[in-house]
Motif scaffolding. Structure first.
Motif, PDB file in Angstrom:
ATOM      1  N   THR A 166      10.296  10.198  -6.422  1.00 13.94           N
ATOM      2  CA  THR A 166       9.455   9.091  -6.359  1.00 13.94           C
ATOM      3  C   THR A 166      10.303   8.089  -5.554  1.00 13.94           C
ATOM      4  O   THR A 166       9.823   7.186  -4.723  1.00 13.94           O
ATOM      5  CB  THR A 166       9.356   8.314  -7.961  1.00 13.94           C
ATOM      6  OG1 THR A 166       8.797   9.215  -8.591  1.00 13.94           O
ATOM      7  CG2 THR A 166       8.689   7.040  -7.547  1.00 13.94           C
TER       8      THR A 166
ATOM      9  N   ASN B 137      10.148   9.357  -1.900  1.00  8.23           N
ATOM     10  CA  ASN B 137       8.823   8.760  -1.493  1.00  8.23           C
ATOM     11  C   ASN B 137       8.649   7.606  -1.185  1.00  8.23           C
ATOM     12  O   ASN B 137       7.767   7.117  -0.114  1.00  8.23           O
ATOM     13  CB  ASN B 137       7.696   9.521  -2.432  1.00  8.23           C
ATOM     14  CG  ASN B 137       7.867  10.951  -2.278  1.00  8.23           C
ATOM     15  OD1 ASN B 137       8.212  11.610  -1.264  1.00  8.23           O
ATOM     16  ND2 ASN B 137       7.155  11.526  -3.370  1.00  8.23           N
ATOM     17  N   GLU B 138       9.105   6.598  -1.878  1.00  8.69           N
ATOM     18  CA  GLU B 138       8.959   5.155  -1.533  1.00  8.69           C
ATOM     19  C   GLU B 138       9.595   4.639  -0.453  1.00  8.69           C
ATOM     20  O   GLU B 138       9.042   3.808   0.557  1.00  8.69           O
ATOM     21  CB  GLU B 138       9.555   4.348  -3.004  1.00  8.69           C
ATOM     22  CG  GLU B 138       8.659   4.397  -4.083  1.00  8.69           C
ATOM     23  CD  GLU B 138       9.093   3.707  -5.169  1.00  8.69           C
ATOM     24  OE1 GLU B 138      10.238   3.263  -5.236  1.00  8.69           O
ATOM     25  OE2 GLU B 138       8.517   3.792  -6.420  1.00  8.69           O
ATOM     26  N   GLU B 139      10.901   5.489  -0.094  1.00  7.94           N
ATOM     27  CA  GLU B 139      11.719   4.944   1.115  1.00  7.94           C
ATOM     28  C   GLU B 139      10.970   5.606   2.343  1.00  7.94           C
ATOM     29  O   GLU B 139      11.141   4.986   3.274  1.00  7.94           O
ATOM     30  CB  GLU B 139      13.169   5.696   0.932  1.00  7.94           C
ATOM     31  CG  GLU B 139      13.930   4.705   0.077  1.00  7.94           C
ATOM     32  CD  GLU B 139      13.814   3.363   0.335  1.00  7.94           C
ATOM     33  OE1 GLU B 139      14.286   2.857   1.619  1.00  7.94           O
ATOM     34  OE2 GLU B 139      13.852   2.285  -0.650  1.00  7.94           O
ATOM     35  N   ARG B 140      10.427   6.837   2.243  1.00 13.33           N
ATOM     36  CA  ARG B 140       9.756   7.472   3.118  1.00 13.33           C
ATOM     37  C   ARG B 140       8.376   6.433   3.600  1.00 13.33           C
ATOM     38  O   ARG B 140       8.109   6.241   4.816  1.00 13.33           O
ATOM     39  CB  ARG B 140       9.099   8.888   3.120  1.00 13.33           C
ATOM     40  CG  ARG B 140      10.287   9.948   2.957  1.00 13.33           C
ATOM     41  CD  ARG B 140       9.603  11.304   2.871  1.00 13.33           C
ATOM     42  NE  ARG B 140      10.555  12.283   2.927  1.00 13.33           N
ATOM     43  CZ  ARG B 140      10.598  13.404   2.125  1.00 13.33           C
ATOM     44  NH1 ARG B 140       9.274  13.627   1.681  1.00 13.33           N
ATOM     45  NH2 ARG B 140      11.463  14.216   2.368  1.00 13.33           N
ATOM     46  N   GLU B 141       7.948   5.874   2.719  1.00 12.12           N
ATOM     47  CA  GLU B 141       6.701   5.075   2.796  1.00 12.12           C
ATOM     48  C   GLU B 141       7.058   3.880   3.633  1.00 12.12           C
ATOM     49  O   GLU B 141       6.475   3.374   4.561  1.00 12.12           O
ATOM     50  CB  GLU B 141       6.081   4.833   1.712  1.00 12.12           C
ATOM     51  CG  GLU B 141       4.563   3.915   1.709  1.00 12.12           C
ATOM     52  CD  GLU B 141       3.756   4.736   2.717  1.00 12.12           C
ATOM     53  OE1 GLU B 141       2.858   3.921   3.345  1.00 12.12           O
ATOM     54  OE2 GLU B 141       3.523   5.820   2.693  1.00 12.12           O
ATOM     55  N   LYS B 142       8.043   3.149   3.147  1.00  9.82           N
ATOM     56  CA  LYS B 142       8.675   1.981   3.899  1.00  9.82           C
ATOM     57  C   LYS B 142       9.130   2.459   5.538  1.00  9.82           C
ATOM     58  O   LYS B 142       8.754   1.685   6.422  1.00  9.82           O
ATOM     59  CB  LYS B 142       9.970   1.574   3.308  1.00  9.82           C
ATOM     60  CG  LYS B 142       9.721   0.728   1.723  1.00  9.82           C
ATOM     61  CD  LYS B 142      11.110   0.622   1.278  1.00  9.82           C
ATOM     62  CE  LYS B 142      10.796   0.136   0.007  1.00  9.82           C
ATOM     63  NZ  LYS B 142      12.191  -0.465  -0.786  1.00  9.82           N
TER      64      LYS B 142
ATOM     65  N   ALA C 212       7.737   4.766   7.040  1.00 14.21           N
ATOM     66  CA  ALA C 212       6.573   5.073   8.081  1.00 14.21           C
ATOM     67  C   ALA C 212       5.811   3.937   8.374  1.00 14.21           C
ATOM     68  O   ALA C 212       5.394   3.709   9.412  1.00 14.21           O
ATOM     69  CB  ALA C 212       5.684   5.960   7.172  1.00 14.21           C
ATOM     70  N   GLN C 213       5.941   2.797   7.542  1.00 14.77           N
ATOM     71  CA  GLN C 213       5.365   1.453   7.622  1.00 14.77           C
ATOM     72  C   GLN C 213       5.972   0.804   9.034  1.00 14.77           C
ATOM     73  O   GLN C 213       5.434   0.137   9.711  1.00 14.77           O
ATOM     74  CB  GLN C 213       5.000   0.501   6.628  1.00 14.77           C
ATOM     75  CG  GLN C 213       4.287   1.254   5.523  1.00 14.77           C
ATOM     76  CD  GLN C 213       4.337   0.234   4.250  1.00 14.77           C
ATOM     77  OE1 GLN C 213       5.078  -0.597   4.114  1.00 14.77           O
ATOM     78  NE2 GLN C 213       3.354   0.707   3.440  1.00 14.77           N
TER      79      GLN C 213
ATOM     80  N   GLU D  20       5.159   2.607  12.210  1.00 16.97           N
ATOM     81  CA  GLU D  20       3.761   2.071  12.511  1.00 16.97           C
ATOM     82  C   GLU D  20       3.794   0.742  13.350  1.00 16.97           C
ATOM     83  O   GLU D  20       2.995   0.561  14.061  1.00 16.97           O
ATOM     84  CB  GLU D  20       2.836   2.195  11.369  1.00 16.97           C
ATOM     85  CG  GLU D  20       2.382   3.559  10.945  1.00 16.97           C
ATOM     86  CD  GLU D  20       1.628   3.340   9.551  1.00 16.97           C
ATOM     87  OE1 GLU D  20       1.389   2.392   8.988  1.00 16.97           O
ATOM     88  OE2 GLU D  20       1.293   4.739   9.127  1.00 16.97           O
TER      89      GLU D  20
END
Length: 73
Positions: A46, A49-54, A56-57, A60
């Motif tokens: 978890t 994945n939270e760090e990956r999402e950050k 990725a944002q 972007e």
């Protein structure tokens, strides 16, 4: 990478188990150690994945900025 999470969770549980007395290990039992391992593995996944999402944002945002700067030059 999930394998890395599993291996790390196993090491954490083993370290915890090693700190318990024999009677403590017997009291906790194999099933609870396995549950603890799964909980640790899920916590690691978890967080990753939270760090990956950050990231990725952020990427972007960088891409959007780069594209907008291409048209303004």
């Amino acid at each position: 990478m999930a394998g890395e999470h599993t291996a790390h969770a196993q090491r954490v549980v083993q370290t915890f188990s090693d700190k318990l007395s024999n009677s403590g290990r017997e009291h906790v039992g194999k099933l609870h150690f396995e549950e603890l391992e799964l909980l640790i593995e899920l916590a690691i996944a978890t967080s990753v994945n939270e760090e990956r999402e950050k990231i990725a944002q952020q990427l972007e945002g960088y891409i959007k900025d780069l594209r907008s700067s291409e048209y303004s030059d």
